[in-house]
Scaffold this active site. Structure first.
Site, PDB file in Angstrom:
ATOM      1  N   CYS A  97      84.735  38.249 135.875  1.00  0.00           N
ATOM      2  CA  CYS A  97      84.064  38.686 136.942  1.00  0.00           C
ATOM      3  C   CYS A  97      83.312  37.339 136.649  1.00  0.00           C
ATOM      4  O   CYS A  97      82.130  37.003 137.373  1.00  0.00           O
ATOM      5  CB  CYS A  97      83.054  39.795 137.318  1.00  0.00           C
ATOM      6  SG  CYS A  97      82.752  40.733 135.586  1.00  0.00           S
ATOM      7  N   CYS A 102      82.336  45.632 136.674  1.00  0.00           N
ATOM      8  CA  CYS A 102      82.857  44.393 137.186  1.00  0.00           C
ATOM      9  C   CYS A 102      82.052  43.974 138.795  1.00  0.00           C
ATOM     10  O   CYS A 102      81.368  45.069 138.824  1.00  0.00           O
ATOM     11  CB  CYS A 102      84.535  44.728 138.086  1.00  0.00           C
ATOM     12  SG  CYS A 102      85.182  45.806 139.423  1.00  0.00           S
ATOM     13  N   CYS A 160      79.654  38.846 136.080  1.00  0.00           N
ATOM     14  CA  CYS A 160      79.566  39.061 134.848  1.00  0.00           C
ATOM     15  C   CYS A 160      78.083  39.813 134.504  1.00  0.00           C
ATOM     16  O   CYS A 160      77.414  38.885 134.336  1.00  0.00           O
ATOM     17  CB  CYS A 160      80.175  39.002 133.775  1.00  0.00           C
ATOM     18  SG  CYS A 160      81.820  39.341 134.376  1.00  0.00           S
TER      19      CYS A 160
END
Length: 152
Positions: free
Chosen positions: A99, A24, A103
């Site tokens: 995220c 994350c 990400c």
């Protein structure tokens, strides 16, 4: 006459450790929980998890520490770390954790995204709900990947 093999060439090939990276942004909540659950439930001879983030925080979120400690998992020594190429090279699978555009993408790794809320700043009951969803998803992943679960 058969050619002679060097010592060790007849040995069975070494099984590759199935390694998952849970990632994350800050590596201070969801990914720490997921790696802890994975490492608690997976057979350590067959699988392991590591966690990392694209912009690691200074420490694991206090609300995450509290709800994990409630179930006997102490993350007080866990330290957020950066997702690096070297770390990614150790893995076969990447799970990103809600995220969005932040990400990471790591070429060559199988990937899944779990759209989970960031527990930072949430009330305790909501952090528990995130924790429980993470635990359930980890269990499904272990089963799906055929990694033997070790009950301790």
């Amino acid at each position: 006459m058969q050619p002679r093999l060097a010592a060790g060439l007849n040995a069975a090939p070494k099984e590759i450790m199935f390694t998952v990276i849970f990632a994350c942004v800050h590596n201070a909540g969801r990914s720490q929980m997921a790696a802890a659950f994975f490492n608690q439930l997976a057979d350590p001879a067959k699988a392991r998890a590591i966690s990392a983030g694209t912009a690691p925080g200074d420490s694991v979120h206090p609300e995450v520490l509290a709800v994990m400690l409630e179930i006997g998992i102490d993350l007080s020594e866990a330290k957020p770390r950066k997702l690096t190429e070297e770390l990614a090279n150790e893995a076969q699978f990447l799970v990103t954790m809600g995220c969005g555009d932040k990400c990471p993408y790591v070429p060559g790794l199988r990937r899944d995204d779990w759209p989970l809320r960031d527990p930072k700043g949430l009330p305790t009951d909501e952090v528990r709900a995130v924790r429980d969803e993470v635990r359930n998803r980890v269990g499904v992943l272990l089963e799906k990947e055929g990694v033997a679960v070790c009950y301790r």
